[in-house]
Design an enzyme around this catalytic site. Structure first.
Site, PDB file in Angstrom:
ATOM      1  CG  ASN A   1      83.262 -26.853  -8.357  1.00 21.46           C
ATOM      2  OD1 ASN A   1      83.228 -27.927  -7.390  1.00 21.46           O
ATOM      3  ND2 ASN A   1      81.624 -26.089  -8.308  1.00 21.46           N
TER       4      ASN A   1
ATOM      5  CG  ASP B   1      75.789 -29.019  -3.407  1.00 27.30           C
ATOM      6  OD1 ASP B   1      76.469 -28.682  -4.010  1.00 27.30           O
ATOM      7  OD2 ASP B   1      75.002 -29.920  -3.740  1.00 27.30           O
TER       8      ASP B   1
HETATM    9  C1  IPE Z   1      79.463 -30.729  -6.858  1.00 29.91           C
HETATM   10  O1  IPE Z   1      78.709 -30.101  -5.982  1.00 29.91           O
HETATM   11  C2  IPE Z   1      80.874 -30.717  -6.381  1.00 29.91           C
HETATM   12  C3  IPE Z   1      81.571 -30.276  -5.092  1.00 29.91           C
HETATM   13  C4  IPE Z   1      80.909 -30.504  -4.240  1.00 29.91           C
HETATM   14  C5  IPE Z   1      83.206 -30.388  -5.000  1.00 29.91           C
HETATM   15  P1  IPE Z   1      78.096 -28.803  -7.376  1.00 29.91           P
HETATM   16  O2  IPE Z   1      77.712 -27.355  -6.062  1.00 29.91           O
HETATM   17  O3  IPE Z   1      79.216 -28.115  -8.175  1.00 29.91           O
HETATM   18  O4  IPE Z   1      77.290 -29.425  -8.180  1.00 29.91           O
HETATM   19  P2  IPE Z   1      76.193 -28.611  -9.009  1.00 29.91           P
HETATM   20  O5  IPE Z   1      76.599 -28.121  -9.627  1.00 29.91           O
HETATM   21  O6  IPE Z   1      74.985 -28.571  -7.724  1.00 29.91           O
HETATM   22  O7  IPE Z   1      75.507 -30.080 -10.019  1.00 29.91           O
HETATM   23  C1  IPE Z   2      80.130 -27.626  -2.172  1.00 24.78           C
HETATM   24  O1  IPE Z   2      78.812 -26.958  -1.634  1.00 24.78           O
HETATM   25  C2  IPE Z   2      81.474 -27.393  -2.459  1.00 24.78           C
HETATM   26  C3  IPE Z   2      82.415 -26.881  -3.731  1.00 24.78           C
HETATM   27  C4  IPE Z   2      81.468 -27.672  -4.476  1.00 24.78           C
HETATM   28  C5  IPE Z   2      83.540 -26.721  -3.607  1.00 24.78           C
HETATM   29  P1  IPE Z   2      78.566 -25.555  -2.600  1.00 24.78           P
HETATM   30  O2  IPE Z   2      79.627 -24.785  -3.088  1.00 24.78           O
HETATM   31  O3  IPE Z   2      78.030 -26.095  -3.962  1.00 24.78           O
HETATM   32  O4  IPE Z   2      77.081 -24.908  -2.387  1.00 24.78           O
HETATM   33  P2  IPE Z   2      76.115 -24.832  -2.417  1.00 24.78           P
HETATM   34  O5  IPE Z   2      75.622 -25.721  -3.209  1.00 24.78           O
HETATM   35  O6  IPE Z   2      76.568 -23.384  -3.700  1.00 24.78           O
HETATM   36  O7  IPE Z   2      75.146 -24.614  -1.559  1.00 24.78           O
HETATM   37 MG    MG Z   3      76.897 -27.008  -4.607  1.00 27.95          MG
END
Ligand code: IPE
Ligand code: IPE
Ligand code: MG
Length: 236
Positions: A60, A12
């Protein structure tokens, strides 16, 4: 050193890594994909057998079409052209998640990378894509129900037996890492993490390098995993 056999990472913070630099979120995803390759190679070097990574959750898909399209294009590129080092290292790549809602070219790239690496023996990289932990349990329960309908006797069915109904029969997670500062599991591998040790770091995933990974391994080494028992030293 007591190395965790199965490490899982909630990768993340890609978006925030990019935003902080005045770049589009996609730049963070691209950088994150490079980090993934480095960490996968390093994990195997450190003696980890299975590395599971959360690349795209079922939830996502709620993001903008632009971001989802970018990520899907990135997966196709990674699987088709960027995983040569991983393959050469002898790492077997498996993909966990639901196949619905995925584009045809993504499905093809998944099939190809799994086929290309299927005989590799050095370790397993499990990429969770269109993945949900509750969904994995539901999908497993449906398969189990089918077997019961066909006569399977479940009178002595154990929690270990359920592993073969999950997407790939991987061992339980020993160490779960989440980068990016959030303290939650966001529907990651719920069944497999029942006795995992957790390691949370504020580092955004693109900055999560080998030494950050090693910090998590050192922490793991010092945890006292009891699995519900009482260890001898605490009996007196
Ligand atoms: C979890 O991260 C999913 C991945 C790392 C692919 P998210 O960014 O989607 O999770 P939330 O929304 O903070 O819970
Ligand atoms: C994790 O990074 C990757 C995916 C969920 C695909 P994020 O895209 O959630 O990055 P933040 O949490 O918005 O910084
Ligand atoms: Mg995230």
């Amino acid at each position: 050193m007591n190395v965790p056999k199965h490490v899982a990472i909630i990768m993340d913070g890609n978006g925030r890594w990019a935003t902080k630099r005045g770049m589009p979120r996609s730049a963070g995803h691209l950088e994150g994909s490079k980090t993934l390759e480095k960490i996968a190679l390093h994990a195997i070097d450190m003696g980890v057998n299975v590395l599971s990574v959360y690349a795209f959750s079922t939830d996502n898909f709620k993001r903008s079409k632009e971001e989802v399209d970018y990520l899907m294009d990135l997966f196709v590129k990674m699987f088709n052209t960027k995983f040569e080092k991983i393959n050469k290292k002898g790492i077997k790549v498996v993909i966990s998640g639901r196949k619905n809602h995925l584009r045809e070219d993504v499905l093809q790239a998944i099939e190809l990378i799994e086929k290309r690496t299927e005989d590799n023996q050095a370790g397993i990289l499990n990429i969770c894509l269109n993945y949900g932990g509750q969904e994995e349990i539901i999908d497993g329960a449906i398969k189990l129900a089918e077997d019961i309908k066909n006569g399977l006797d479940v009178s002595a069915f154990t929690r270990d037996d359920f592993y073969k109904y999950l997407y790939h029969e991987l061992p339980p997670i020993d160490l779960l890492i989440r980068t990016g500062g959030e303290l939650r599991v966001s529907n990651f591998m719920l069944y497999e993490m029942s006795y995992s040790e957790f390691y949370f770091t504020n580092t955004y995933f693109p900055d999560f390098d080998k030494s950050e990974f090693n910090k998590a391994l050192f922490m793991f080494e010092n945890r006292d995993r009891r699995f519900g028992e009482i260890h001898d030293s605490q009996n007196h």
